[in-house]
Scaffold this motif. Sequence first.
Motif, PDB file in Angstrom:
ATOM      1  N   ALA A 128     -29.196 -57.216  32.020  1.00 31.39           N
ATOM      2  CA  ALA A 128     -30.584 -57.213  32.444  1.00 31.39           C
ATOM      3  C   ALA A 128     -31.305 -56.923  31.375  1.00 31.39           C
ATOM      4  O   ALA A 128     -32.836 -56.880  31.396  1.00 31.39           O
ATOM      5  CB  ALA A 128     -30.709 -55.819  33.291  1.00 31.39           C
ATOM      6  N   ASN A 129     -30.910 -56.845  30.064  1.00 32.57           N
ATOM      7  CA  ASN A 129     -31.714 -57.057  28.545  1.00 32.57           C
ATOM      8  C   ASN A 129     -31.961 -58.187  28.172  1.00 32.57           C
ATOM      9  O   ASN A 129     -31.165 -59.360  28.610  1.00 32.57           O
ATOM     10  CB  ASN A 129     -30.972 -56.163  27.687  1.00 32.57           C
ATOM     11  N   THR A 130     -32.768 -58.518  27.368  1.00 29.15           N
ATOM     12  CA  THR A 130     -32.936 -59.711  26.767  1.00 29.15           C
ATOM     13  C   THR A 130     -32.047 -59.965  25.725  1.00 29.15           C
ATOM     14  O   THR A 130     -31.315 -58.855  25.516  1.00 29.15           O
ATOM     15  CB  THR A 130     -34.494 -59.707  25.940  1.00 29.15           C
ATOM     16  N   ALA A 131     -31.970 -61.221  24.948  1.00 33.57           N
ATOM     17  CA  ALA A 131     -30.842 -61.591  24.126  1.00 33.57           C
ATOM     18  C   ALA A 131     -30.986 -60.450  23.085  1.00 33.57           C
ATOM     19  O   ALA A 131     -29.991 -60.030  22.334  1.00 33.57           O
ATOM     20  CB  ALA A 131     -30.986 -62.829  23.667  1.00 33.57           C
ATOM     21  N   ALA A 132     -32.305 -60.302  22.576  1.00 30.14           N
ATOM     22  CA  ALA A 132     -32.258 -59.505  21.616  1.00 30.14           C
ATOM     23  C   ALA A 132     -32.076 -58.134  21.509  1.00 30.14           C
ATOM     24  O   ALA A 132     -31.489 -57.215  20.713  1.00 30.14           O
ATOM     25  CB  ALA A 132     -33.778 -59.584  21.025  1.00 30.14           C
ATOM     26  N   GLN A 133     -32.386 -57.598  22.752  1.00 31.49           N
ATOM     27  CA  GLN A 133     -31.903 -56.233  23.233  1.00 31.49           C
ATOM     28  C   GLN A 133     -30.471 -56.056  23.069  1.00 31.49           C
ATOM     29  O   GLN A 133     -29.893 -54.786  23.034  1.00 31.49           O
ATOM     30  CB  GLN A 133     -32.612 -55.925  24.569  1.00 31.49           C
ATOM     31  N   ARG A 134     -29.873 -57.103  23.776  1.00 32.61           N
ATOM     32  CA  ARG A 134     -28.259 -56.873  23.802  1.00 32.61           C
ATOM     33  C   ARG A 134     -27.660 -56.777  22.667  1.00 32.61           C
ATOM     34  O   ARG A 134     -26.295 -56.389  22.444  1.00 32.61           O
ATOM     35  CB  ARG A 134     -27.869 -58.189  24.608  1.00 32.61           C
ATOM     36  N   CYS A 135     -28.260 -57.551  21.536  1.00 25.75           N
ATOM     37  CA  CYS A 135     -27.530 -57.377  20.362  1.00 25.75           C
ATOM     38  C   CYS A 135     -27.737 -56.243  19.443  1.00 25.75           C
ATOM     39  O   CYS A 135     -27.374 -56.106  18.441  1.00 25.75           O
ATOM     40  CB  CYS A 135     -28.198 -58.496  19.413  1.00 25.75           C
ATOM     41  N   ILE A 136     -28.549 -55.022  19.971  1.00 22.78           N
ATOM     42  CA  ILE A 136     -28.778 -53.802  19.323  1.00 22.78           C
ATOM     43  C   ILE A 136     -27.579 -53.359  18.833  1.00 22.78           C
ATOM     44  O   ILE A 136     -27.229 -52.703  17.569  1.00 22.78           O
ATOM     45  CB  ILE A 136     -29.594 -52.861  20.307  1.00 22.78           C
ATOM     46  N   THR A 137     -26.392 -53.286  19.592  1.00 28.97           N
ATOM     47  CA  THR A 137     -25.149 -52.655  19.469  1.00 28.97           C
ATOM     48  C   THR A 137     -24.141 -53.448  19.190  1.00 28.97           C
ATOM     49  O   THR A 137     -22.898 -53.332  19.314  1.00 28.97           O
ATOM     50  CB  THR A 137     -24.913 -51.589  20.439  1.00 28.97           C
ATOM     51  N   SER A 138     -24.600 -54.706  18.529  1.00 32.12           N
ATOM     52  CA  SER A 138     -23.645 -55.626  18.064  1.00 32.12           C
ATOM     53  C   SER A 138     -22.732 -55.219  16.784  1.00 32.12           C
ATOM     54  O   SER A 138     -21.513 -55.316  16.959  1.00 32.12           O
ATOM     55  CB  SER A 138     -24.277 -56.841  17.874  1.00 32.12           C
ATOM     56  N   GLN A 139     -23.235 -54.779  15.879  1.00 32.82           N
ATOM     57  CA  GLN A 139     -22.406 -54.570  14.585  1.00 32.82           C
ATOM     58  C   GLN A 139     -22.956 -53.188  14.259  1.00 32.82           C
ATOM     59  O   GLN A 139     -24.002 -52.699  14.154  1.00 32.82           O
ATOM     60  CB  GLN A 139     -22.987 -55.506  13.448  1.00 32.82           C
ATOM     61  N   LEU A 140     -22.015 -52.557  13.375  1.00 39.22           N
ATOM     62  CA  LEU A 140     -22.053 -51.132  13.017  1.00 39.22           C
ATOM     63  C   LEU A 140     -22.384 -51.318  11.462  1.00 39.22           C
ATOM     64  O   LEU A 140     -21.851 -52.191  10.829  1.00 39.22           O
ATOM     65  CB  LEU A 140     -20.698 -50.559  12.825  1.00 39.22           C
ATOM     66  N   TYR A 141     -23.654 -50.826  11.127  1.00 39.23           N
ATOM     67  CA  TYR A 141     -24.139 -50.679   9.765  1.00 39.23           C
ATOM     68  C   TYR A 141     -24.623 -52.458   9.550  1.00 39.23           C
ATOM     69  O   TYR A 141     -24.574 -52.871   8.489  1.00 39.23           O
ATOM     70  CB  TYR A 141     -22.961 -50.308   8.983  1.00 39.23           C
ATOM     71  N   GLY A 142     -24.877 -53.017  10.584  1.00 37.58           N
ATOM     72  CA  GLY A 142     -25.615 -54.444  10.352  1.00 37.58           C
ATOM     73  C   GLY A 142     -26.838 -54.761  10.606  1.00 37.58           C
ATOM     74  O   GLY A 142     -27.418 -53.573  10.906  1.00 37.58           O
ATOM     75  N   GLY A 143     -27.380 -55.476  10.144  1.00 40.53           N
ATOM     76  CA  GLY A 143     -28.899 -55.953  10.541  1.00 40.53           C
ATOM     77  C   GLY A 143     -29.890 -55.070   9.490  1.00 40.53           C
ATOM     78  O   GLY A 143     -29.349 -54.597   8.554  1.00 40.53           O
ATOM     79  N   ASP A 144     -31.093 -55.105   9.928  1.00 42.80           N
ATOM     80  CA  ASP A 144     -32.330 -54.645   9.081  1.00 42.80           C
ATOM     81  C   ASP A 144     -32.528 -53.252   9.512  1.00 42.80           C
ATOM     82  O   ASP A 144     -31.854 -52.599  10.282  1.00 42.80           O
ATOM     83  CB  ASP A 144     -33.376 -55.245   8.890  1.00 42.80           C
ATOM     84  N   ALA A 145     -33.525 -52.484   8.624  1.00 41.03           N
ATOM     85  CA  ALA A 145     -33.974 -51.272   8.926  1.00 41.03           C
ATOM     86  C   ALA A 145     -34.341 -50.993  10.508  1.00 41.03           C
ATOM     87  O   ALA A 145     -34.170 -50.043  11.073  1.00 41.03           O
ATOM     88  CB  ALA A 145     -35.161 -50.729   8.116  1.00 41.03           C
ATOM     89  N   GLU A 146     -35.057 -51.916  10.792  1.00 37.95           N
ATOM     90  CA  GLU A 146     -35.545 -52.134  12.408  1.00 37.95           C
ATOM     91  C   GLU A 146     -34.291 -52.052  13.098  1.00 37.95           C
ATOM     92  O   GLU A 146     -34.198 -51.225  14.448  1.00 37.95           O
ATOM     93  CB  GLU A 146     -36.385 -53.131  12.861  1.00 37.95           C
ATOM     94  N   MET A 147     -33.301 -52.765  13.200  1.00 37.83           N
ATOM     95  CA  MET A 147     -32.199 -52.678  13.844  1.00 37.83           C
ATOM     96  C   MET A 147     -31.386 -51.328  13.871  1.00 37.83           C
ATOM     97  O   MET A 147     -31.158 -50.769  14.922  1.00 37.83           O
ATOM     98  CB  MET A 147     -31.114 -53.905  13.501  1.00 37.83           C
ATOM     99  N   ARG A 148     -31.367 -50.760  12.313  1.00 38.27           N
ATOM    100  CA  ARG A 148     -30.798 -49.449  12.591  1.00 38.27           C
ATOM    101  C   ARG A 148     -31.871 -48.258  13.270  1.00 38.27           C
ATOM    102  O   ARG A 148     -31.100 -47.547  13.791  1.00 38.27           O
ATOM    103  CB  ARG A 148     -30.605 -49.151  11.039  1.00 38.27           C
ATOM    104  N   LEU A 149     -32.976 -48.452  13.124  1.00 36.19           N
ATOM    105  CA  LEU A 149     -33.871 -47.708  13.978  1.00 36.19           C
ATOM    106  C   LEU A 149     -33.832 -47.664  15.295  1.00 36.19           C
ATOM    107  O   LEU A 149     -33.206 -46.441  16.108  1.00 36.19           O
ATOM    108  CB  LEU A 149     -35.345 -47.701  13.645  1.00 36.19           C
ATOM    109  N   LYS A 150     -33.246 -48.879  15.707  1.00 35.54           N
ATOM    110  CA  LYS A 150     -33.317 -49.011  17.270  1.00 35.54           C
ATOM    111  C   LYS A 150     -31.942 -48.509  17.719  1.00 35.54           C
ATOM    112  O   LYS A 150     -31.572 -47.789  18.637  1.00 35.54           O
ATOM    113  CB  LYS A 150     -33.337 -50.364  17.784  1.00 35.54           C
ATOM    114  N   GLN A 151     -30.729 -48.666  16.747  1.00 34.44           N
ATOM    115  CA  GLN A 151     -29.435 -47.929  17.166  1.00 34.44           C
ATOM    116  C   GLN A 151     -29.525 -46.478  17.206  1.00 34.44           C
ATOM    117  O   GLN A 151     -28.795 -45.747  18.048  1.00 34.44           O
ATOM    118  CB  GLN A 151     -28.466 -48.548  16.227  1.00 34.44           C
ATOM    119  N   GLU A 152     -30.278 -45.983  16.257  1.00 33.17           N
ATOM    120  CA  GLU A 152     -30.372 -44.418  16.217  1.00 33.17           C
ATOM    121  C   GLU A 152     -31.166 -44.019  17.344  1.00 33.17           C
ATOM    122  O   GLU A 152     -30.705 -42.733  17.732  1.00 33.17           O
ATOM    123  CB  GLU A 152     -30.706 -44.145  14.698  1.00 33.17           C
ATOM    124  N   LEU A 153     -32.080 -44.692  17.744  1.00 34.39           N
ATOM    125  CA  LEU A 153     -32.764 -44.137  19.130  1.00 34.39           C
ATOM    126  C   LEU A 153     -31.765 -44.147  20.269  1.00 34.39           C
ATOM    127  O   LEU A 153     -31.962 -43.396  20.977  1.00 34.39           O
ATOM    128  CB  LEU A 153     -34.059 -45.167  19.161  1.00 34.39           C
TER     129      LEU A 153
END
Length: 835
Positions: free
Chosen positions: A223-248
Amino acid sequence: MSDAHTVTTWPNVEGMDALAELALNLHWSWNHASDEIWESLDSELWQRTQNPWLILRTVSKEKIGSLLAAPDFRQRVQDLLLQNHKSADTWFQQKYPDAALSSVAYFSMEFMLTEALPIYSGGLGNVAGDQMKAASDLGVPVVGIGLLYGQGYFRQAFDLDGNQQALYPVNDPGQLPIRPLRQADGEWLRLQIQLPGSKIWIRCWEACVGTTKLYLLDMNDFANTAAQRCITSQLYGGDAEMRLKQELVLGIGGWRLLRALGLQPEVCHLNEGHAAFAVLERARSYMEDHKTSFDLAMTITRAGNLFTTHTAVAAGFDRFDPELMRKYLRHYAEDELGIPMDNLLAMGRQNTGDPLEPFNMAYLAVRGSGQINGVSKLHGQVSRHIFQPLFPRWPEPEIPIGSVTNGIHVPTWDSAEADALWTGLCGKRRWRGDGPQETDIHRTTDEQLWQMRSLERKHLINRVRRRYAHQVASEYVASQDFSNLLDEHVLTVGFARRFATYKRPNLLLHDPERLIRLLCDPQRPVQLILAGKAHPQDFPGQALIKMWNDFIKRPEVKGHIVFLSDYDMQMAQELVQGIDLWINTPRRPWEACGTSGMKVLVNGGLNFSELDGWWAEAYSPLVGWAIGDGQEHGDDPARDALEADAMYTLLEREVVPEFYQRDEHGMPTKWLGRIRESMCQLTPEFSVGRTLRDYTQDHYLPAASGYAQRAAKESALGAELLEWQHTIAQQWSTVRFGAVSVDTHDNLHSFRVEVSPGDLPLDALRVELYADPLREGESAVHAMTACEKGAAKGIATCSARVAASRAASDYTPRIVPYHPSVSVPLETSQILWQR
């Protein structure tokens, strides 16, 4: 997505549900009584994966049915299942039968529980996983909250030149020992949180860890967009924005999950600052339930929050750009917390009024918690220095950060041989209570210890040969004979860790020719087993790996050294069970604690490490060897060279000779004596059982009590404290010192200090004498008592007597706020010094 755990195609025979439940409880990862069951289903798959759930999902229904048809097999499954649910007569129930503690919510970005659930990177996850297991063993009511990563942390391979390659295989939830978390009507529990532009769905999963539960959140919902589904793809991966979304997702989504389950934890334990948004959501939930303001909710809930920091350098904390924070949290601050966004940003800043300062998650955790601790005694000191800017004008020793030294879950890391030895000496329940006594292990004979070590080393060498053969084959190199790789009778030295420059993993490689002489000595050879990863973006760390792989290619060291790729939990278990000497070489004081060396203790391995982290408090000449002088020297290359030289010298003159010095029975008696002392003195002290008992007694129970007191009677005490804090903040500038006098006679200093409390009541203040401590841990604060109202209006005189062992000029009067229910300076940091 269909339910990954539908079992309708499985044999409909008696015992199937019990077998599935057994496979889905991670108790098998440290209680090896069920190993034979999984081995009988598929021996090769069990050896390769250590994943019972995968085995059940893979083997034929006929094979499962045939085993379950045997009554004795079904009975064994039932007996093991009963052990998973045993909670009576635990340490917690016996020690605190009437404790007002029903639940501790333990938030962590990663959990290392088993290689069958690869949602971890290293040390932080190790601590979290081991503490979850200990909570089950001891009966402490802990509930874990984490994230389920679609790819987890990267997997490592080497190319033909020895360069690290990062691989990201998918974690198929259907093959992981977890299940969807379902509501009473059977519907999958899914939560929603607001992100810019839309709400997103969070899926909820459950993992059973003995008698405790670990709840995991992921975004891979269709039900999420492709970008939203990737939020929890990788541990300690991605940029600062991805980390912020994971921590939220972790902090806000995690607390909302607890509420959806009807859980109301008295204590929230943040394992690092990644989860600090949980303190905001906990306050918001209190606001919703009790119709209070955000400030009052924070005043009340803060008392029940505990922040454990693992970071040894200020640069290691997560920081987010203010505009990024506004993008993702403006709606949350203004519409859900009811506060201006600038107020939320101020909670994560040193200078609360600086609009350009990034938002620091650790600062939010500090300001949102009633207790803070580092993870070793030395790290407590380091953390007080790091966080001192949040408490201006307070002496560093009084920064309100303590320490609870980490420990490891011994049953997870001990070998079968070590387990048998300890069981015979201390009984089966030795790690389920207060721990074994030193005298138990002192009864061991040299013969017992040497037999254990010889078998452990033999098993390790065999495993390494198999692993290395598989590793070479995966690199598309022609098959080779590795039967001569390493020798089960040779002193086996090892280290496995994250390859980062501050850990100095190449210190032993400082003088390659000298190392070669050590490894290839014909009378007293040494062999070296290495493993470790560098973050995919850490190119200096990857270069250190390449240096070792280049060294290994030298023909002189063939057979004496191996670098195993893709260091993971299962490999770590094998290494710590068989290594004779574990080396750790961080640059002090950058190793907050370090737990790898703790894992060898129970197995009779010895440590040779920098005096940093846990080893700074564990080391004595009786139990191992030390690197360094216990001081900080920065990243001085000359100091690195000096310590490398000292390492070689100790190995050449003491360590290696001691291992090979044998008595008439062929045993290294001095080496075995050191093993005995290490096992006796260190194994119980650096077990996670001791760690969790410390947390329970010194942190969880006081936090639960403090929260309950502030929330009682419709938040009466909380409202009183909030009003008191506001009064202190508004009127502090009116407090003044008057005259100060001191007389010395009969070996006593008699101080008299005049104080003008201004617009504050005198009982809201505490007048003290302070002197810099002469020794670490020695109190240098003396409360002044017997306050008298002076002749002048608004003046009070306070007095104190102190021993004249120090000059009177060493002492300075000061005034601090005082309330019996407030933690000063954590909650109110004002302080006035007499000039």
